[in-house]
Design an enzyme around this catalytic site. Sequence first.
Site, PDB file in Angstrom:
ATOM      1  N   ASP A  77       0.839  -1.193   0.000  1.00 61.49           N
ATOM      2  CA  ASP A  77       0.000   0.000   0.000  1.00 61.49           C
ATOM      3  C   ASP A  77       0.882   1.254   0.000  1.00 61.49           C
ATOM      4  O   ASP A  77       2.081   1.189   0.247  1.00 61.49           O
ATOM      5  CB  ASP A  77      -0.981  -0.018   1.193  1.00 61.49           C
ATOM      6  CG  ASP A  77      -2.227   0.824   0.914  1.00 61.49           C
ATOM      7  OD1 ASP A  77      -2.209   1.620  -0.045  1.00 61.49           O
ATOM      8  OD2 ASP A  77      -3.223   0.687   1.647  1.00 61.49           O
ATOM      9  N   GLU A  80     -10.736   6.812   4.183  1.00 64.95           N
ATOM     10  CA  GLU A  80      -9.710   6.254   5.074  1.00 64.95           C
ATOM     11  C   GLU A  80      -9.819   6.853   6.478  1.00 64.95           C
ATOM     12  O   GLU A  80     -10.909   7.236   6.927  1.00 64.95           O
ATOM     13  CB  GLU A  80      -8.323   6.431   4.453  1.00 64.95           C
ATOM     14  CG  GLU A  80      -8.191   5.660   3.132  1.00 64.95           C
ATOM     15  CD  GLU A  80      -6.766   5.552   2.622  1.00 64.95           C
ATOM     16  OE1 GLU A  80      -5.858   5.294   3.416  1.00 64.95           O
ATOM     17  OE2 GLU A  80      -6.566   5.703   1.402  1.00 64.95           O
TER      18      GLU A  80
HETATM   19  C1  BGC Z   1      -5.212   3.032   0.274  1.00 67.32           C
HETATM   20  C2  BGC Z   1      -5.379   1.968  -0.779  1.00 67.32           C
HETATM   21  C3  BGC Z   1      -5.248   2.558  -2.146  1.00 67.32           C
HETATM   22  C4  BGC Z   1      -3.935   3.285  -2.251  1.00 67.32           C
HETATM   23  C5  BGC Z   1      -3.706   3.907  -3.609  1.00 67.32           C
HETATM   24  C6  BGC Z   1      -4.001   3.887   0.049  1.00 67.32           C
HETATM   25  O1  BGC Z   1      -4.002   4.994   0.873  1.00 67.32           O
HETATM   26  O2  BGC Z   1      -5.127   2.414   1.538  1.00 67.32           O
HETATM   27  O3  BGC Z   1      -6.624   1.344  -0.632  1.00 67.32           O
HETATM   28  O4  BGC Z   1      -5.351   1.554  -3.110  1.00 67.32           O
HETATM   29  O5  BGC Z   1      -3.904   4.321  -1.286  1.00 67.32           O
HETATM   30  O6  BGC Z   1      -4.463   5.038  -3.799  1.00 67.32           O
END
Ligand code: BGC
Length: 987
Positions: free
Chosen positions: A622, A814
């Site tokens: 991630d 998030e």
């Molecule tokens: C998230 C992921 C995402 C990634 C790319 C991260 O902050 O946890 O779910 O795919 O960013 O944008």
Amino acid sequence: MPLKHRRRPAFLTVAAVLVAGATAAFLPGSPATASVGPLPSVENFEGSVQLSNGNPGIFAFGADAAHTPALSVVAAPNVAGEGASNHALDMTYNVTGYGGFTQDLTAAQDWSHYGGFSFWVKGSGTGQRIEYEIKDGGSDGEHSELWQAFFTDSSTSWRQIQTPFSAFVRRSDFQPGGGPTDGNLDLVSMWGYAVNVPGNSQGELAFDDFAVYGTAAPKPPKVAASSGTYLVNAGDTAHVPVTLTTSDGQPSTSDASVAWQLTDGTAQAGTDYTAASGTLQFPAGTASGTSETIDVQTLPNSNPSAAKSLTVTLTPTGATLSGNSPQVVINAHGLPYLDSSLPISARVADLMSRMSLADKVGQMTQAERAAVGNGSDIATYRLGSLLSGGGSVPTPNTPTAWADMIDGYQRQALTTPLQIPMIYGIDSVHGDNNLAGATLFPHNVGMGATRDPSLAYEEGQIAATETRATGIPWAFSPCVCVTRDDRWGRAYESYSEDPALVQQMETVINGFQGNGHLDRNTSVLATAKHFLGDGGTKYGTGSNGYPIDQGITYVTPQQLNDLFVGPYKTAVADHVGSIMPSYSSLQILGQDASPIKMHARQDMITGLLKQKLGFQGFVISDYAAIDQISPDYKNDVKIGINAGLDMIMVPNQYVTFENDLTSLVNSGDVPMSRIDDAVRRILTQKFALGLFEHPFADRSNIGTIGSAAHRAVARQAAAESQVLLKNAHNVLPLNRSAKIYVAGSNADDTGNQSGGWTLTWQGQSGTIPGATSILAGMRQDAPNATITYSKDASAPTDGYKYGVVVVGEKPYAEGMGDIGNNGHTFQLSVADRNAVDTVCAAMKCAVLVVSGRPLDITGIVPEADAVVASWLPGSEGEGVADVLFGLRPFTGRLPVTWFKAESQIPINVGDKNYDPLFPYGWGLQTGSDHSQVARARNLAEQAINSPQAMSATASLIADAEHASISGQTAHAVDLLTRARSIALLVS
Ligand code: BGC
């Protein structure tokens, strides 16, 4: 900020001193020389000086927190004759490696009409060389190109420093990445300035009146090749157009010419191409935009060969060169890995036998697009992949601009000898949600409510088609998270709290991947995320400053298996192409002494996922997640790669990452076998996607983006996702010619109904291009109804029999959306609560809750006649209107438990003392599903007509749902029948 997690690699401190009462407007530091247009306001430290702790704003930076300068705004009477109330910015410093302060502007400014940059400074006479810089291009003040000049701190009185723009030189010691690398100070897009004190120095400096001054000198025209790179097959001719543009768009006023010459790179004159040179003429009066073409004749060659390149060196006279001299690449040919008739494994083996360690490390590296500037680093660092983080979009945000952008990056990747295509990835989590005008589906929580796996499959197909049409072959989706706590800001990314339901909805993977036909122009590689236990973290253990997101999941081995492993079994069985570990940590009770970050868990990533479950795709880390493993980045790289991560979403410091990984391989800390395993996995998917045969965007489906056909499916999904929680006196569906009063914050807001991960990372209120609000959908569905809309219910309510109040949340994503963070609560806003009170007191009312998770509606349910959980329905508000008016039946059921009191959270199916407001699986039906379970459920739900009956039966209803989804139909029917009997007794 459009992008996330963006900051310069330094500690920032702020002296939060604001100037009270100072209101002076911008005054240039000296009597301004003739200036054109309004002077862009830089900073004179009067008024509302914006000291911030990050971009944009004014902030200090340093190599560590203890050695970061302190900033304060101080009185500074009469600098530059500004009077007694003048103020200045004071910086005291005692720095080690580096330090200074910057002002990053909120939006780029055009300084091209000015001659230079000036400011006033008061030093302490240390004799130090103080560098200052201005920032051009890029996406913001931390991702732009830096140009510097310097003064010597030789005086203790105020003095003005004026520097013509022509005297700034590009910094050679440091560039942050993400800015242009064209070596042109392009004054039309300026992001601010900074002052850098020398390393290991101390002192005090005061600054005032940063400004631009003077008038620009007339600019010569520019010449540029339209692309930096031309790919040809050996024996073909490359046509390289060179275009002249004038700064004012008018015909040129003097003669210009461009001498050109073909210069050997890996391609050699006589062997690979015909030597040539010449001069292009652009006489005075040439229209801006005129092109002349250079033809480069390459030579046929039947011997197998890697790609070779040469440069068309351009030397203009009477014009300046914009961009670099173009490159011609003679494509690789005749090598086995290029032969599409061979099996993928043979192609991978052949290709890997030709790759250097640098090539391999590059394949394992993924950079954010904003970090790679003009993209030349893709070739230099052999980058195997790029991504767009949430909101990282081209300008304009159109399908063609996306495809052009990605093709441009791909062209760079194909300048490398082996021409391994890069793979671009993006979060298409409810459609291609970064793209303006894309079809947006309900977020996963709503898709879970539909209980319709075939619809999830279709969503995958449509999202894949729209995504791939713009040249993107890879989605970071689906989240197969199992959400166990409504406070989690990612709860809406989850299909359910019940892993069995999550598994059912994983048909979306086959939709994305075209049932294994990855090379179709309607398929993308899918990513199951976030492995493992992301939805199970404990409130209060979050990291990155979040209350619960990225926190710690504490489980027994049994719980881990029962709750979180199943969705990955399904994903692996469906041949998902990639899997993303979770930012969170896991502590397996009775086994682990302490929590361990998932990105560091070899036992889980290699042991469980790859070896036990047999995952054949590749593991993508991630966003900057390995950075959280330990305080030492190189150690993070070592632990992460050895744990089994195959590709790292770096996303910015890819040079450091590659250097560290290379050195770890050379020292034996990361075995070569691990590198080979990772690269084999990555290349296998690239071949399967057909990227070697079709590296560039296949644009033939651009016309389907946001098309009526696609929107019709999203509309159906929105309709099927609506969960009817209460429907007293069958107030729903509404009559299509009724007089209806509509209110509430989410009735007419396509941004709110789409939620986070929509155009930007966090999403935003307001209008989403191409989307239809719930209110607009109602008007379309019921043209004969009289619909009055009053958001705050302030319009008179007399004369209305029916009201619809659409309340709920504003977008978040998030950890930013965790309850307890950024003011997020489970409570409705006062305005929404008042709207409900007003409307429900005056007429029969239906309350629709547009939210990513259950909210506290315990006080509202008794007031309202009907209550609907609408989730985040996406771009098609008509879908919601369809069920309101009975054009489609209500068939949705709760994918998560709806709590009665916040103190119950976490509350989930299977809990002891389960006493929710509405159980998992609840949902009144207005259609006719004649299955045995549906009939039993309907009978039970009809019998439950008091809070007491609900309390007495909720666990039976929820357990029945789990049983039914797990295939235990008879048991489900039995539980529902018992629920009905109990409800009848209690009522
Ligand atoms: C998230 C992921 C995402 C990634 C790319 C991260 O902050 O946890 O779910 O795919 O960013 O944008």
